[in-house]
Design a protein around this motif. Structure first.
Motif, PDB file in Angstrom:
ATOM      1  N   GLY A 181       0.813  -1.266   0.076  1.00  0.00           N
ATOM      2  CA  GLY A 181       0.127  -0.116   0.093  1.00  0.00           C
ATOM      3  C   GLY A 181       0.806   1.218   0.191  1.00  0.00           C
ATOM      4  N   ALA A 182       2.213   1.083  -0.003  1.00  0.00           N
ATOM      5  CA  ALA A 182       2.946   2.258   0.108  1.00  0.00           C
ATOM      6  C   ALA A 182       3.676   2.544  -1.300  1.00  0.00           C
ATOM      7  N   ARG A 183       4.555   3.579  -1.250  1.00  0.00           N
ATOM      8  CA  ARG A 183       5.301   3.751  -2.582  1.00  0.00           C
ATOM      9  C   ARG A 183       6.574   2.989  -2.572  1.00  0.00           C
ATOM     10  N   GLY A 184       6.883   2.145  -3.758  1.00  0.00           N
ATOM     11  CA  GLY A 184       7.921   1.423  -4.111  1.00  0.00           C
ATOM     12  C   GLY A 184       9.014   2.255  -4.630  1.00  0.00           C
ATOM     13  N   PHE A 185      10.059   1.818  -4.775  1.00  0.00           N
ATOM     14  CA  PHE A 185      11.286   2.611  -5.596  1.00  0.00           C
ATOM     15  C   PHE A 185      10.757   2.787  -6.947  1.00  0.00           C
ATOM     16  N   ASP A 186      10.860   3.944  -7.443  1.00  0.00           N
ATOM     17  CA  ASP A 186      10.497   4.229  -8.916  1.00  0.00           C
ATOM     18  C   ASP A 186      11.538   3.725  -9.792  1.00  0.00           C
ATOM     19  N   LYS A 187      11.681   3.843 -11.016  1.00  0.00           N
ATOM     20  CA  LYS A 187      12.604   3.389 -11.888  1.00  0.00           C
ATOM     21  C   LYS A 187      14.059   3.914 -11.817  1.00  0.00           C
ATOM     22  N   ALA A 188      13.968   5.177 -11.567  1.00  0.00           N
ATOM     23  CA  ALA A 188      15.234   5.990 -11.290  1.00  0.00           C
ATOM     24  C   ALA A 188      15.970   5.462  -9.836  1.00  0.00           C
ATOM     25  N   GLN A 189      15.306   5.082  -8.914  1.00  0.00           N
ATOM     26  CA  GLN A 189      15.774   4.685  -7.684  1.00  0.00           C
ATOM     27  C   GLN A 189      16.209   3.271  -7.755  1.00  0.00           C
ATOM     28  N   LEU A 190      15.651   2.420  -8.683  1.00  0.00           N
ATOM     29  CA  LEU A 190      16.058   1.114  -8.854  1.00  0.00           C
ATOM     30  C   LEU A 190      17.351   1.187  -9.538  1.00  0.00           C
ATOM     31  N   ILE A 191      17.582   2.082 -10.461  1.00  0.00           N
ATOM     32  CA  ILE A 191      18.979   2.422 -11.089  1.00  0.00           C
ATOM     33  C   ILE A 191      19.790   2.664 -10.012  1.00  0.00           C
ATOM     34  N   LYS A 192      19.659   3.563  -9.417  1.00  0.00           N
ATOM     35  CA  LYS A 192      20.381   4.036  -8.143  1.00  0.00           C
ATOM     36  C   LYS A 192      20.781   2.865  -7.281  1.00  0.00           C
ATOM     37  N   LEU A 193      19.835   2.191  -7.010  1.00  0.00           N
ATOM     38  CA  LEU A 193      20.032   0.866  -6.281  1.00  0.00           C
ATOM     39  C   LEU A 193      21.075  -0.153  -6.814  1.00  0.00           C
ATOM     40  N   GLY A 194      20.945  -0.208  -8.085  1.00  0.00           N
ATOM     41  CA  GLY A 194      21.747  -1.136  -8.608  1.00  0.00           C
ATOM     42  C   GLY A 194      23.059  -0.463  -8.753  1.00  0.00           C
ATOM     43  N   GLN A 195      23.331   0.723  -9.060  1.00  0.00           N
ATOM     44  CA  GLN A 195      24.872   1.287  -8.793  1.00  0.00           C
ATOM     45  C   GLN A 195      25.245   1.284  -7.441  1.00  0.00           C
ATOM     46  N   ASP A 196      24.446   1.402  -6.710  1.00  0.00           N
ATOM     47  CA  ASP A 196      25.116   1.135  -5.140  1.00  0.00           C
ATOM     48  C   ASP A 196      25.504  -0.359  -5.007  1.00  0.00           C
ATOM     49  N   VAL A 197      24.745  -1.308  -5.648  1.00  0.00           N
ATOM     50  CA  VAL A 197      25.613  -2.697  -5.408  1.00  0.00           C
ATOM     51  C   VAL A 197      26.703  -2.863  -6.530  1.00  0.00           C
ATOM     52  N   GLY A 198      27.297  -1.963  -7.095  1.00  0.00           N
ATOM     53  CA  GLY A 198      28.146  -2.379  -8.043  1.00  0.00           C
ATOM     54  C   GLY A 198      27.900  -2.503  -9.718  1.00  0.00           C
ATOM     55  N   ILE A 199      26.498  -2.077  -9.969  1.00  0.00           N
ATOM     56  CA  ILE A 199      26.298  -2.379 -11.372  1.00  0.00           C
ATOM     57  C   ILE A 199      26.629  -1.082 -12.306  1.00  0.00           C
ATOM     58  N   THR A 200      27.677  -1.299 -13.351  1.00  0.00           N
ATOM     59  CA  THR A 200      28.016  -0.126 -13.829  1.00  0.00           C
ATOM     60  C   THR A 200      27.699  -0.422 -15.344  1.00  0.00           C
ATOM     61  N   ASP A 201      27.170  -1.370 -15.771  1.00  0.00           N
ATOM     62  CA  ASP A 201      26.965  -1.306 -17.249  1.00  0.00           C
ATOM     63  C   ASP A 201      25.644  -0.664 -17.438  1.00  0.00           C
ATOM     64  N   PRO A 202      25.684   0.162 -18.460  1.00  0.00           N
ATOM     65  CA  PRO A 202      24.597   1.228 -19.011  1.00  0.00           C
ATOM     66  C   PRO A 202      23.447   0.475 -19.337  1.00  0.00           C
ATOM     67  N   ALA A 203      23.463  -1.096 -20.007  1.00  0.00           N
ATOM     68  CA  ALA A 203      22.462  -1.597 -20.186  1.00  0.00           C
ATOM     69  C   ALA A 203      21.162  -1.771 -19.074  1.00  0.00           C
ATOM     70  N   PHE A 204      21.866  -1.703 -17.992  1.00  0.00           N
ATOM     71  CA  PHE A 204      21.101  -2.083 -17.000  1.00  0.00           C
ATOM     72  C   PHE A 204      19.964  -1.183 -16.619  1.00  0.00           C
ATOM     73  N   ALA A 205      20.407   0.165 -16.914  1.00  0.00           N
ATOM     74  CA  ALA A 205      19.399   1.327 -16.733  1.00  0.00           C
ATOM     75  C   ALA A 205      18.416   1.283 -18.006  1.00  0.00           C
ATOM     76  N   THR A 206      18.966   1.019 -19.020  1.00  0.00           N
ATOM     77  CA  THR A 206      18.075   0.817 -20.346  1.00  0.00           C
ATOM     78  C   THR A 206      17.084  -0.112 -20.072  1.00  0.00           C
ATOM     79  N   SER A 207      17.496  -1.285 -19.722  1.00  0.00           N
ATOM     80  CA  SER A 207      16.808  -2.485 -19.359  1.00  0.00           C
ATOM     81  C   SER A 207      15.323  -2.150 -18.544  1.00  0.00           C
ATOM     82  N   ILE A 208      15.804  -1.261 -17.472  1.00  0.00           N
ATOM     83  CA  ILE A 208      14.605  -0.949 -16.452  1.00  0.00           C
ATOM     84  C   ILE A 208      13.822   0.041 -16.864  1.00  0.00           C
ATOM     85  N   ASN A 209      14.248   0.995 -17.801  1.00  0.00           N
ATOM     86  CA  ASN A 209      13.517   2.123 -18.297  1.00  0.00           C
ATOM     87  C   ASN A 209      12.565   1.498 -19.291  1.00  0.00           C
TER      88      ASN A 209
END
Length: 264
Positions: A181-209
């Motif tokens: 019932g609350a707000r989850g991470f939006d796509k930009a925040q999911l991308i940032k979360l991936g960066q925080d765990v070490g994802i650097t491939d730009p394809a990751f953000a593209t796949s999410i968006n």
């Protein structure tokens, strides 16, 4: 406190948590209001028993403008992690036993399952005994505000698998799980979360968006939720619920010793 006493206390905590998971698992096909009440009570009980803190959002906008730093999970040496369609598997080539875990990143009982059993599962994967296959499903896709978090997070997890960081991303999502019932991470925040765990491939953000795996995930959920081998009676007739664990084509009863029964 001596080692024997600590071990006994830990076993008792795991037994209590396992009973709580087993009692709260049914979501589909049941009384939704009753399930929500049971789930909240179970999570509070588990937090008190285990001594952890269950993080939840206090309002639908609580994730806006922030991304909480993630704790990256890693497998041991020799464990191979790979994506096959919408299923992510992890294990060593010699593993003779396997389990399928069906979960939703918004499901609070799935988070409790992870907190209770993750250490045991990882131990068996790392020692070459077990292979685990993760099926991330959008079962609660309408339960976030706005709707869609279950699907967005499942798609992002598969994108993380393509980047070789599924486990780290998976653990981060459950660690900072929003409340139903609350707000989850939006796509930009999911991308940032991936960066925080070490994802650097730009394809990751593209796949999410672009939501590259969303249709496959929805198709998989339709198939899974009607699979006769995964149906269970939760007191209101047969249905599918998360978390569900299956081994050798049969649903596993999630009691305190279920994993030892699987590996034999």
């Amino acid at each position: 406190m001596g080692g024997a006493e600590r071990n006994a206390r830990k076993r008792k905590q795991q037994q209590t948590a396992a009973r709580s998971v087993a009692q709260a698992r049914g979501v589909a096909g049941g009384d939704k209001k009753k399930v929500v009440v049971i789930t909240v009570a179970v999570i509070v009980l588990a937090a008190l028993v285990i001594g952890g803190v269950v993080w939840s959002t206090s309002s639908k906008d609580s994730t806006e403008g922030k991304v909480i730093a993630a704790q990256a999970g890693t497998w041991g040496p020799g464990v191979v992690e790979k994506r096959d369609g919408v299923v992510v598997s992890a294990g060593k080539p010699e593993a003779k036993k396997s389990i399928d875990v069906y979960a939703d990143f918004l499901c609070p009982v799935c988070k409790q399952f992870e907190e209770t059993f993750k250490e045991q599962i990882h131990e068996q994967v790392n020692n070459g005994t077990l292979q685990v296959r993760y099926h991330m499903l959008p079962m609660l896709n309408q339960r976030s505000d706005p709707p869609g978090y279950s699907l967005d997070s499942a798609n992002a997890a598969l994108a993380a698998a393509d980047a070789g960081k599924f486990l780290a991303f998976h653990d981060a999502l459950f660690k900072d799980q929003p409340a139903e019932g609350a707000r989850g991470f939006d796509k930009a925040q999911l991308i940032k979360l991936g960066q925080d765990v070490g994802i650097t491939d730009p394809a990751f953000a593209t796949s999410i968006n672009t939501g590259v795996y969303e249709q496959q995930i929805q198709d998989e959920y339709k198939k899974t939720s009607t699979d006769p081998s995964l149906q269970q009676d939760f007191g209101n007739g047969p249905g599918f619920g998360t978390p569900t664990v299956a081994s050798n084509g049969q649903v596993v009863k999630l009691d305190e010793g279920w994993l030892q029964k699987v590996i034999g």
